[in-house]
Enzyme design. Sequence first.
Site, short mmCIF file in Angstrom:
data_model
loop_
_atom_site.label_atom_id
_atom_site.label_comp_id
_atom_site.label_asym_id
_atom_site.label_seq_id
_atom_site.Cartn_x
_atom_site.Cartn_y
_atom_site.Cartn_z
N CYS A 1 -4.88 0.10 -15.42
CA CYS A 1 -4.88 0.97 -14.72
C CYS A 1 -4.10 0.68 -13.28
CB CYS A 1 -6.16 1.74 -14.13
SG CYS A 1 -7.31 0.37 -13.45
N HIS B 1 0.93 -1.13 0.06
CA HIS B 1 0.10 -0.04 0.12
C HIS B 1 0.84 1.39 -0.11
CE1 HIS B 1 -2.35 3.45 2.02
NE2 HIS B 1 -3.16 2.66 1.20
#
Length: 886
Positions: free
Chosen positions: A840, A464
């Site tokens: 993406c 993350h």
Amino acid sequence: MSNKRASFITSFGQGSGPSPVLLAGHLGQRGAALCNLARLKLPVPPGFVLNTEACRNIASSDPATVENIKAMLAQGLESITTETGCTLGDKRNLLLLAVRPSAPISFPGATEAVLNVGLNDETVEGLGVSAGDHAFAYECYRRLMQNYAQAVLGDDPAVFDDLLNLYVEERGYVSAREIRGTDGPELASRFKAQIESNNDRAFPQDVEEQLWHAVAALARNWQSPRAKQKRKLHGLKEDAGLAIVVQAMVFGNQSDHSGTGHATSRPAQTGEREVGGDYLTNAQGSDLDARLRQVLAIAGPAPSLETEEPGAFAQLASALDVLEHELKDAVEVDFTVAQGALWLLDARPARRTTSANLRILTDLVAREQITKHDALMRIDPVALDQLLHSTIDPAAKRELVAQGIGASPGAASGIISFDANEARVLAGQGIAVILVRTETAPEDIKGLHMADGVLTTRGGMTSHAAVIARGMGKPCVTGASSLRIDMEAGQLKAAGVTLKRGDIITIDGSSGQVLKGQVAVTKPSLSGDFATILTWADETRRMKVRANAETAHDARLARDFGAEGIGLSRTEHMFFEGDRIIAMREMILADTEKERRIALAKILPVLRADFIELFAIMAGMPVTIRLLDPPLHEFLPREVEEIEAMARNLNLEVAGFKKRVLELREQNPMLGHRGVRLLLSYPEITDMQARAIFEAAAHVQATTGTGPIAEVMVPLVASRGELSAVRARIDAVARDVAKETGQKLEYLVGTMIELPRAALRAADIAEAAEFFSFGTNDLTQTTYGISRDDSARFIGEYTNRQIFPHDPFVSLDVEGVGELIAMAVERGRQGRPGLHLGICGEHGGNPDSISFFEAVGLDYVSCSPFRVPVARLAAAQAHLKLARKS
């Protein structure tokens, strides 16, 4: 010589040498370069190359092959003797040889060279007479013995250094340079005794034996664990071959009119057209590497080749000019000056910084030596990162605290903060902050936005923290596992080092280093050459390049870097800003749909304002907005203290609030109640987001006269039914907004393909979708069954053992995940011929992955703003490669 033998050996000399087209795979970099130098009639000591096949045969020690190659060596020596008039072992017309490795690419320490082959107790006297300098002759003999002991016999060179230093000390000399010819026999005797003591055999006096053992040792050493490790470090295959160059010696250590050096046609830092390099008088190549620690420019401070030997300098400058014109690139050469005469020993493309490379390439195009397409193919797209981020000053002192993974390039210094909220507050006061966490979570987004850099003790390239930091263009180091965070004490501990909250550290997001204190950083500089190269890339590429962005800052940055729209705007990140998180939590904790809609109504106006800003910045360009994806528990606190504090802030009963938070937690949230599943369970979330999007679009259209290109993306779809159900609500909201505002809304609805089933059912899903965007982060996770946040613990072992050729979260797994994408592309366009296709995920900025996306026919890639220039160039290269293949 038979054709079989001729295939193993290639001779070169003045005015000779085969076509360079035939060289690359068999003669190694140095061998190919020497043949090319000879072909161009540049000054090269004559010699020959044993090709890679010959060296493999030598390493195999097959007796018949060995005799065959020995016969070839003899014939190669004949060609050197013919050209030089000197013979190996002849005291009066003495030929001495250099035996050097020729690896596929130039890199230091491939294997050791052996110089001065051919000297023994008799020929050393002959060299002394012919050179008129016995001290020089015995120095060469001493060097051969030490060199031979190290490269052929495997002795420790330090033992011989100690032996030499002891002799110098005994004689009262200041340095070894004071050794006289009369010292030579005694010193040679000591060296020979040391070799015999080390190896239980004497230094060979048979010069042909010296040559054979030198050649055989280099061939065998190429298969050693050390050489294999070096090959791996330099990106060579395990079975990459070595060739060996055998060449007449030229001496840079004979007098002050001799020397050795490296020279370039263009300096590595600037790329401007001027000679640069290093030179050391009265020295051999190894001396230059060992003794030249200060920078000595060729045309700069003494010793200067231009002033010491102007004739040799003029010849060198001319040779560099010829080579640059011939090779159509900046070049670097190794050379020796022997009694004023210049000899070239190697030539290769010059090392250079990324900015210098762009300068060189644009200049070569301007001179019409290469085409624009040639220039584009000579740039490593990833290297462009150097021009977009700050870097640590090369001259700065580094005090290493820990080594992690360089997860997002750039360098930054700041005070340690262990709390995202604290980092946001401190940064708001103008204080530079490094956010330090075990790992980051979505609620840390505010601190991540404001911090100068991010450091985590867990995670890898696709964690993350890494993904978000790259998207923001912030330095990030992950996986610094040797660090321990003590939140209670406010300390960061490493072996022998304890740092406190508020102490300054520096992180290098390129190397993964964590450094103590503030270290000097250099700011990026974008040159005109950079813009020129990207203009050429834009003229060449087929695929469009968009950016992943959800803030106005990121959108403007992406636009500045040449993005052609937004390919992913993650609405969940918008929910963490300001008071929105409070309203979001109110929605999550609500018991009825009515209460949820009341809470969501508080978010609507601020979300609409965000979309208005994005549409305005990307005027005339598509903006893809992904509806809410993460499970609801990610918007709630995790720690008990935070849960209790929130309950009090919201005037809620603590026990009941705790229970609700625990109810929302999931065992496997990646595969849980998220994405389209969440939107189906709570349609009011879909309605609110869709209304914010369409009201923003209507506002921009009414105020500017031009409607934005809005693309609404539904995440985590596995079936057409899911998408159709959510799309029905999106379309209904669009009709309502169009009626309310009087604006005709143009928009697309599509989905993110991030599950294997979605790829398999692409034809069916495409009937309800106008575009697909491949979410390769989750598609890779679900295909492999590996969490990208946890993979850093073991993925390195997989790649080191070549179980995986590379980290699939960094470079797309073409064989597995790629096959699913190719299938989805084909089937999706069967279901809807005009289907628009993009990607993406993180792979959208990876050059190798972009080559695959070009091959399967995607319309665009989307990546973080700072990767947009990389993707623009990579897309152009991918298009050129595909065109050349066809």
